[in-house]
Design a protein around this motif. Structure first.
Motif, PDB file in Angstrom:
ATOM      1  N   UNK A   1       0.863  -1.186   0.000  1.00 55.05           N
ATOM      2  CA  UNK A   1       0.000   0.000   0.000  1.00 55.05           C
ATOM      3  C   UNK A   1       0.895   1.230   0.000  1.00 55.05           C
ATOM      4  N   UNK A   2       0.561   2.194  -0.851  1.00 57.43           N
ATOM      5  CA  UNK A   2       1.359   3.417  -0.978  1.00 57.43           C
ATOM      6  C   UNK A   2       0.454   4.628  -0.749  1.00 57.43           C
TER       7      UNK A   2
ATOM      8  N   UNK B   1       8.540   2.878  -8.401  1.00 54.78           N
ATOM      9  CA  UNK B   1       9.309   1.752  -8.922  1.00 54.78           C
ATOM     10  C   UNK B   1      10.505   1.423  -8.050  1.00 54.78           C
ATOM     11  N   UNK B   2      11.206   2.446  -7.571  1.00 61.08           N
ATOM     12  CA  UNK B   2      12.347   2.225  -6.681  1.00 61.08           C
ATOM     13  C   UNK B   2      11.884   1.660  -5.338  1.00 61.08           C
ATOM     14  N   UNK B   3      10.722   2.122  -4.868  1.00 61.21           N
ATOM     15  CA  UNK B   3      10.184   1.590  -3.621  1.00 61.21           C
ATOM     16  C   UNK B   3       9.865   0.103  -3.747  1.00 61.21           C
TER      17      UNK B   3
ATOM     18  N   UNK C   1       4.180   9.679   2.325  1.00 61.68           N
ATOM     19  CA  UNK C   1       4.495   8.990   1.073  1.00 61.68           C
ATOM     20  C   UNK C   1       5.495   7.871   1.352  1.00 61.68           C
ATOM     21  N   UNK C   2       5.007   6.638   1.268  1.00 66.40           N
ATOM     22  CA  UNK C   2       5.842   5.474   1.563  1.00 66.40           C
ATOM     23  C   UNK C   2       5.150   4.212   1.070  1.00 66.40           C
ATOM     24  N   UNK C   3       5.898   3.147   1.018  1.00 67.92           N
ATOM     25  CA  UNK C   3       5.349   1.834   0.670  1.00 67.92           C
ATOM     26  C   UNK C   3       5.266   0.989   1.929  1.00 67.92           C
ATOM     27  N   UNK C   4       4.113   0.353   2.141  1.00 61.59           N
ATOM     28  CA  UNK C   4       3.878  -0.490   3.312  1.00 61.59           C
ATOM     29  C   UNK C   4       3.521  -1.895   2.862  1.00 61.59           C
TER      30      UNK C   4
END
Length: 315
Positions: free
Chosen positions: A94-95, A109-111, A162-165
């Protein structure tokens, strides 16, 4: 489309009708470019908009069913909207991202690459804050330092929502029952393996920010009071120090009176002492009141948000 797509973008919005089309166009292009076979979804959370934000989400859903939406019954605030997004997002990761596109979706994409390397949380960090005003840059710097000094749960400096979980992190946060939510603090508390991705934040291209100085101040208070009880303990130490100084001063008065006789106490010094101690007492009551108010909200047990309408296939 798989029942659980790879990526769920959750996007809290309020009065952002003009920002919906460019956001969907840019983010969907980025997600398509990743070439992930498990697919993706964009989940908007309409946090009590009074303009045509909801119809704009509906039009986007009609053009692409992977764009979905939740409409809350009123404005519950960004932290509640993020919680609603986490509760209803279907993705393996989830972003959370803002609709203003200041946080570049090209970083996703990098995340994802770092997630595939084994990191459960990949947060974005701004290389600089040139897009912010000087007062905001200074107060943000002070806040991060104060929060990390007071709290055992350190939040990364210059990192927003703003992050990826990973799905496991999402489930941990969903299980937390508190109503007063400071999401960056919850992300930090959850732990897991974390990594950073640096990026340059741009100026907002469409619309205006909904965060004024007062809302940022209340968010800062929520962040500190939800993550630390140090502000409560400070007054115990301060009270003890003042009491010790008072005893020392009392001893000085006794010695002076015995040696030189009694003198008439000065009115100015009495007023200064009275006003100083009265001010300390009022400040301590205010700090205590902040915590008591949050206890009241938790004891009521009301839901964090109320869903009024769903757009698309949202569980």
């Amino acid at each position: 489309m798989p029942s659980r797509p790879l990526i769920s973008m959750i996007v809290p919005v309020k009065d952002e009708e003009a920002a919906i089309p460019p956001f969907v166009a840019r983010v969907s292009a980025v997600l398509e470019g990743l070439g992930e076979p498990d697919g993706w979804e964009i989940l908007f959370i309409d946090d009590g908009s009074t303009d045509r934000t909801l119809p704009a989400i509906l039009l986007a859903n009609q053009a692409d069913p992977r764009v979905r939406g939740l409409s809350l019954s009123r404005n519950f605030g960004k932290e509640a909207a993020l919680s609603a997004g986490l509760d209803h997002a279907a993705g393996q990761v989830v972003v959370p991202i803002d609709v203003d596109l200041q946080d570049p979706p090209e970083v996703i994409g990098e995340m994802v690459a770092k997630w595939r390397q084994g990191h459960e949380v990949v947060y974005g960090v701004r290389r600089n804050r040139t897009s912010d005003s000087l007062p905001k840059r200074i107060t943000a710097e002070w806040y991060y330092r104060a929060h990390n000094w007071l709290s055992a749960d350190k939040i990364p400096e210059h990192a927003g929502d703003f992050r990826l979980l990973d799905r496991r992190v999402v489930e941990v946060i969903r299980a937390m029952p508190e109503r007063n939510r400071f999401m960056k603090g919850l992300f930090a508390w959850s732990g897991f393996r974390q990594a950073a991705v640096e990026y340059d934040r741009r100026e907002r291209a469409v619309g205006t920010t909904k965060f004024n100085g007062w809302k940022l101040w209340t968010l800062a208070l929520d962040g500190i009071t939800s993550a630390s009880t140090v502000p409560l303990r400070v007054w115990s130490y301060l009270g003890g120090a003042i009491a010790l100084l008072a005893l020392v001063f009392a001893g000085f008065i006794v010695v002076k009176t015995v040696l030189f006789g009694a003198d008439v106490a000065g009115y100015p010094s009495m007023m200064v002492a009275t006003l100083f101690l009265g001010g300390l007492q009022l400040i301590s009551l205010g700090v205590l009141g902040e915590y008591v108010g949050r206890i009241l909200v938790e004891v009521k047990g009301r839901p964090i948000y109320v869903v009024r309408e769903r757009i698309g296939n949202v569980d």
